[in-house]
Design a protein around this motif. Structure first.
Motif, PDB file in Angstrom:
ATOM      1  N   ALA A   1     -27.849 -19.620 -57.403  1.00  0.00           N
ATOM      2  CA  ALA A   1     -27.596 -18.401 -56.635  1.00  0.00           C
ATOM      3  C   ALA A   1     -28.101 -18.546 -55.200  1.00  0.00           C
ATOM      4  N   GLU A   2     -29.288 -19.138 -55.027  1.00  0.00           N
ATOM      5  CA  GLU A   2     -29.832 -19.347 -53.682  1.00  0.00           C
ATOM      6  C   GLU A   2     -28.953 -20.309 -52.884  1.00  0.00           C
ATOM      7  N   THR A   3     -28.492 -21.359 -53.532  1.00  0.00           N
ATOM      8  CA  THR A   3     -27.618 -22.332 -52.872  1.00  0.00           C
ATOM      9  C   THR A   3     -26.332 -21.670 -52.384  1.00  0.00           C
ATOM     10  N   ASN A   4     -25.725 -20.888 -53.254  1.00  0.00           N
ATOM     11  CA  ASN A   4     -24.468 -20.220 -52.885  1.00  0.00           C
ATOM     12  C   ASN A   4     -24.675 -19.226 -51.757  1.00  0.00           C
ATOM     13  N   TRP A   5     -25.795 -18.498 -51.823  1.00  0.00           N
ATOM     14  CA  TRP A   5     -26.060 -17.492 -50.789  1.00  0.00           C
ATOM     15  C   TRP A   5     -26.313 -18.147 -49.435  1.00  0.00           C
ATOM     16  N   LEU A   6     -27.140 -19.204 -49.400  1.00  0.00           N
ATOM     17  CA  LEU A   6     -27.432 -19.881 -48.141  1.00  0.00           C
ATOM     18  C   LEU A   6     -26.172 -20.483 -47.536  1.00  0.00           C
ATOM     19  N   ARG A   7     -25.313 -21.048 -48.386  1.00  0.00           N
ATOM     20  CA  ARG A   7     -24.053 -21.600 -47.883  1.00  0.00           C
ATOM     21  C   ARG A   7     -23.167 -20.502 -47.302  1.00  0.00           C
ATOM     22  N   SER A   8     -23.162 -19.340 -47.940  1.00  0.00           N
ATOM     23  CA  SER A   8     -22.340 -18.227 -47.441  1.00  0.00           C
ATOM     24  C   SER A   8     -22.822 -17.734 -46.086  1.00  0.00           C
ATOM     25  N   GLN A   9     -24.123 -17.986 -45.794  1.00  0.00           N
ATOM     26  CA  GLN A   9     -24.704 -17.578 -44.518  1.00  0.00           C
ATOM     27  C   GLN A   9     -24.732 -18.731 -43.500  1.00  0.00           C
ATOM     28  N   ASN A  10     -24.081 -19.853 -43.860  1.00  0.00           N
ATOM     29  CA  ASN A  10     -24.021 -21.029 -42.976  1.00  0.00           C
ATOM     30  C   ASN A  10     -25.403 -21.568 -42.623  1.00  0.00           C
ATOM     31  N   GLN A  11     -26.295 -21.560 -43.613  1.00  0.00           N
ATOM     32  CA  GLN A  11     -27.648 -22.064 -43.423  1.00  0.00           C
ATOM     33  C   GLN A  11     -27.804 -23.442 -44.062  1.00  0.00           C
ATOM     34  N   LEU A  12     -28.696 -24.261 -43.486  1.00  0.00           N
ATOM     35  CA  LEU A  12     -28.993 -25.565 -44.057  1.00  0.00           C
ATOM     36  C   LEU A  12     -29.710 -25.395 -45.394  1.00  0.00           C
ATOM     37  N   LEU A  13     -29.459 -26.302 -46.313  1.00  0.00           N
ATOM     38  CA  LEU A  13     -30.067 -26.218 -47.645  1.00  0.00           C
ATOM     39  C   LEU A  13     -31.314 -27.093 -47.717  1.00  0.00           C
ATOM     40  N   PRO A  14     -32.490 -26.494 -47.910  1.00  0.00           N
ATOM     41  CA  PRO A  14     -33.693 -27.314 -48.092  1.00  0.00           C
ATOM     42  C   PRO A  14     -33.699 -27.932 -49.490  1.00  0.00           C
TER      43      PRO A  14
END
Length: 218
Positions: free
Chosen positions: A144-157
């Motif tokens: 869920a965190e991965t999908n949300w960060l991608r939807s916000q165009n954020q880098l994935l730690p």
């Protein structure tokens, strides 16, 4: 509401009073007294509104004026008059972020040329929960965190901290709060965009392009 903006402004006033500038505030209510600063309490029953108070303060010719909140067209117009007369003017209003502040001022009836000529600095802020340092746990991102960060165009730690819960934090996983900020200092080109009536999305994109961290990024 509850974003900590009054605390931020009081902190600024504490810094500004270290100089030789005269500072006057009009607030509703005066939340705590700052020695060396003239603070006035709004009293609408006696006709002392934010707008009327600011107009009265201009006759005292202070260097810095602080108005507790910009609530409507009348108070926004008073703020503009104060800033346009060469005074440093500080106030708060409710907006989504820095770009949203321009929209809020437009909705108060201020013209683009008035906003461009007087607006200098915007600080957008929120308070967020702080993870309890006694029990927080560093793990891989959830789906869920991965999908949300991608939807916000954020880098994935690779790893991120998660709440756990212990006796020190009452099993909540959180203890205390911390501020996140978006600090936007307007440039000449920003004023030009406002004059061209650039919409909120365009302004937001331009702010990001110049390296200003968004609330989300902070």
């Amino acid at each position: 509401t509850g974003a900590g903006k009054t605390t931020t402004l009081y902190a600024l006033l504490h810094e500004l009073k270290q100089t030789d500038h005269s500072i006057v505030t009009i607030e509703d209510p005066v939340e705590y007294v700052i020695e060396g600063i003239t603070q006035i309490q709004v009293n609408e029953k006696q006709g002392l509104t934010f707008a009327a108070g600011v107009k009265g303060l201009l006759r005292l010719d202070p260097d810095i004026i602080f108005m507790g909140e910009m609530r409507d067209t009348v108070s926004a117009r008073a703020a503009l008059d104060a800033a346009d007369s060469g005074h440093v003017f500080l106030s708060t209003l409710h907006a989504r972020d820095a770009a949203g502040t321009i929209t809020a001022l437009r909705n108060f009836g201020l013209a683009d040329y008035e906003i461009a000529a007087t607006l200098d600095l915007i600080v957008a802020q929120r308070l967020v929960r702080r993870l309890c340092t006694a029990c927080r746990k560093q793990e891989a991102l959830t789906e869920a965190e991965t999908n949300w960060l991608r939807s916000q165009n954020q880098l994935l730690p690779k790893l991120t901290w998660h709440a756990v819960g212990c006796r020190q934090c009452g099993q909540s996983g959180y203890r205390g709060r911390v501020g996140v900020f978006e600090v936007y200092r307007l440039r000449e080109e920003d004023s030009d965009r406002i004059l061209r009536h650039a919409d909120e999305r365009t302004l937001r994109r331009h702010i990001r392009r110049h390296g200003t961290l968004s609330l989300l990024e902070d």
